[in-house]
Design an enzyme around this catalytic site. Structure first.
Site, PDB file in Angstrom:
ATOM      1  CE  LYS A  82      -3.961   1.817   2.700  1.00 38.53           C
ATOM      2  NZ  LYS A  82      -4.784   1.561   3.916  1.00 38.53           N
ATOM      3  CB  SER A 157      -8.208   3.334   2.990  1.00 33.74           C
ATOM      4  OG  SER A 157      -7.324   2.698   3.885  1.00 33.74           O
ATOM      5  CB  SER A 181      -8.297   0.454   5.796  1.00 34.07           C
ATOM      6  OG  SER A 181      -9.041   1.638   5.794  1.00 34.07           O
TER       7      SER A 181
END
Lengths: 490, 100
Positions: A82, A157, A181
């Site tokens: 990420k 997210s 997330s």
């Protein structure tokens, strides 16, 4: 059309084949890069693809293996991070204009640990700006699409990391989970996603959102792969003062133990008795998972966690409060964007106004307000007390149960634009995942069937702090039962 | 907590957070922040007086490393990422109001 990968090689299969010489890392990398080449322009899982570097690293790894070296348990496994995890000399943006072009001077501990285990970084994945969101629609660089249906969100997210695994671009990826997330996008993209115990995985080099909640964890195709990645990235790190001073638990060896005699509590509030808005198909899949576990020998019963109803309220005071403090560092002085101003305050203001998107601004203002004089006790103080109450209720439940079970997300993947106009509607996506962040306990999402719309459903397995082994043991059984149910339906 | 947050309060908070809002943004954010705070007001009804606040889930305190010299980040590498530098330091516009 669907860009989800069929019958992907797992990380364990890749590592064994590469280490044994049955294939090599370069061949594996080429297969994955070819999938990226074929559909990434549509899916947009990545902010940055490091194709040349990944090929070079695969060649170098193959040379080491040819020389007889043991390169580690993730030999040749293509992975993604990420884009809120620092990679030295490689742009790290948090999907924000305010960090565009920034190249960190150091690596996150998880990046080093994966590399040392033989994994090869393929790219940095898209996210909601600063990990604030549940759909990746808040990315400054455009949303990621759900590989199962490009008209729907991948969740967030960590939507890019979930989509990268679902599309077969990488065999495993890392996300961060502050309120769901990792687990929510895992559920929406039909992959496994784990939020470990708070402190179980080093956060050195993870760009902070809400420090008392943030946790790094893996996305994979299988529970066994998640167990292996967790073993690699977990364990004490002296560079993170919130790291639990213990080695990572052994997980891969517990996965075939079954659930005979284990006590599983189905959380009442998340099953339509207290928290509104959980879809009927999601409830049905979760009930089927519970029934299947019972048929497999688990003792399944209902359990009430009354404070979980207030988790969302507590979270949306605690997380923005911490974010408002953490994000004060983006002032145009040391890194990233600077917009000119006549004096330093005007420069700070111009930089932050141009650099942050709407959701980040909303949360910074909400947190600033919740911490301000006259409101601190009513908002932040009360929210912190609720956390203690919630943790106590979980602890009481774990006197009677080994693990708890619930839906991961209230609904399957929704269409772009469905929830962007109403922040509260978006926030409600995390209603089942937030309680574990508030308590610090581990939880993970495992795919279990599909919804009425044909999209993946995830069920959530929750366990007490540091009890990852029993959580993975039950998750592995849920995975087997999901495969059985799918086989029976076909 | 029962009064909805006002545009004046949001404007004040934005100033504290070093954010500049247009009139349209101010009105939209005021509405949205009001909705979130209204939802959060449900914990107001709970009696939590006897409950200790939790700042952090771990029972760790005062974690310190051994006080020994070790390498730090390379100064030039760090400064290479800054928007403006001078003589090995971060450079900012003037901080005080006086003429320099």
């Amino acid at each position: 059309m669907s860009h989800a990968v069929d019958n992907p090689s797992t990380a364990i299969e890749i590592a064994q084949a590469v280490a044994s010489g049955a294939t090599n890392a370069s061949t594996v990398m080429d297969e994955h890069l070819a999938r990226i080449e074929a559909s990434e322009t549509e899916v947009h899982a990545f902010n940055l693809v490091l194709a040349d570097q990944a090929r070079q690293h695969a060649d170098a790894l193959d040379a080491r293996i040819a020389a007889g070296e043991d390169v580690g348990p993730l030999a040749g496994v293509p992975i993604a991070l990420k884009d809120n995890m620092c990679t030295r000399g490689i742009a790290t943006t948090c999907s924000s204009r305010i960090l565009e072009g920034w190249e960190p001077p150091y690596n996150a501990t998880v990046a080093d640990r994966l590399a040392n285990a033989g994994a090869i970084l393929v790219g940095k994945t898209n996210l909601d700006e600063f990990a604030m969101g549940s759909s990746t629609e808040n990315s400054a660089f455009g949303p990621t699409k759900n590989p199962h249906d490009l008209s729907r969100v991948p969740g967030g997210s960590s939507g890019g990391s979930a989509a990268a695994v679902a599309a077969g671009y990488v065999a495993a990826s890392l996300g961060s989970d502050t309120g769901g997330s990792i687990r929510q996008p895992a559920a929406l993209c039909g992959v496994v996603g784990v939020k470990p115990t708070y402190g179980a995985v080093s956060r050195y080099g993870l760009i902070a959102f809400a420090s008392s909640l943030d946790q790094i964890g893996p996305f994979t195709h299988t529970v066994a792969d998640a167990a292996l990645v967790h073993e690699v990235i977990g364990g004490h790190d002296p560079l993170d003062s919130t790291s639990i001073p213990q080695p990572a638990p052994a997980l891969t060896e517990v996965l075939d133990r079954g659930v005979d005699g284990l006590r599983v509590g189905l959380i009442d509030e998340m099953m339509g008795h207290g928290i509104d808005g959980i879809s009927a198909d999601v409830l049905a899949r979760t009930n089927e998972a519970a029934e299947a576990l019972a048929a497999a020998g688990a003792k399944v019963d209902r359990v009430s966690i009354p404070a979980s109803i207030y988790g969302l309220s507590s979270y949306y005071l605690v997380a923005p409060a911490e974010a408002s403090s953490n994000l004060s560092r983006y002032d145009g002085v040391r890194y990233g964007l600077r917009e000119d101003g006549a004096n330093v305050v005007e420069m700070n203001t111009a930089t932050r106004t141009a650099g942050f998107g709407d959701e980040v601004k909303r949360r910074i203002m909400l947190g600033t307000y919740a911490l301000s004089a006259g409101y601190y006790d009513a908002y932040y103080g009360k929210a912190q007390r609720l956390r203690t109450l919630l943790a106590q209720e979980f602890n009481e439940a774990y006197q009677r149960f080994d693990v708890l079970l619930s839906p991961t997300s209230p609904c399957t993947a929704f269409a772009f634009g469905d929830k962007t106009a109403d922040p509260m509607a978006m926030y409600l996506n995390d209603v089942c995942t937030i309680p574990s962040n508030l308590s610090g306990d581990p939880a993970m999402s495992v795919p279990f069937g599909i919804g009425d719309d044909g999209m993946p459903v995830g069920v959530q397995v929750l366990a007490p702090a540091t009890h990852e082994p029993v959580m993975f043991q039950v998750a592995a059984e849920v995975e087997r039962l999901a495969a059985e149910a799918k086989g029976a339906a076909q | 907590m029962s009064n909805r947050i006002s545009t004046d309060e949001v404007a004040h908070v934005a100033r504290l957070a070093r954010l500049q809002l247009t009139q349209g943004e101010l009105e939209r954010f005021t509405e949205q922040l009001g909705d979130v705070l209204e939802h959060a007001a449900d914990i107001e009804a709970l009696d939590l007086d006897g409950v200790t606040p939790m700042a952090h889930p771990l029972p760790l305190a005062n974690v310190a490393r051994p006080d020994t010299v070790r390498p730090s980040l390379d100064r030039d590498e760090v400064l290479s990422q800054a928007p403006a530098v001078e003589d090995g330091r971060f450079k900012v516009p003037k901080i005080l109001g006086e003429e320099l």
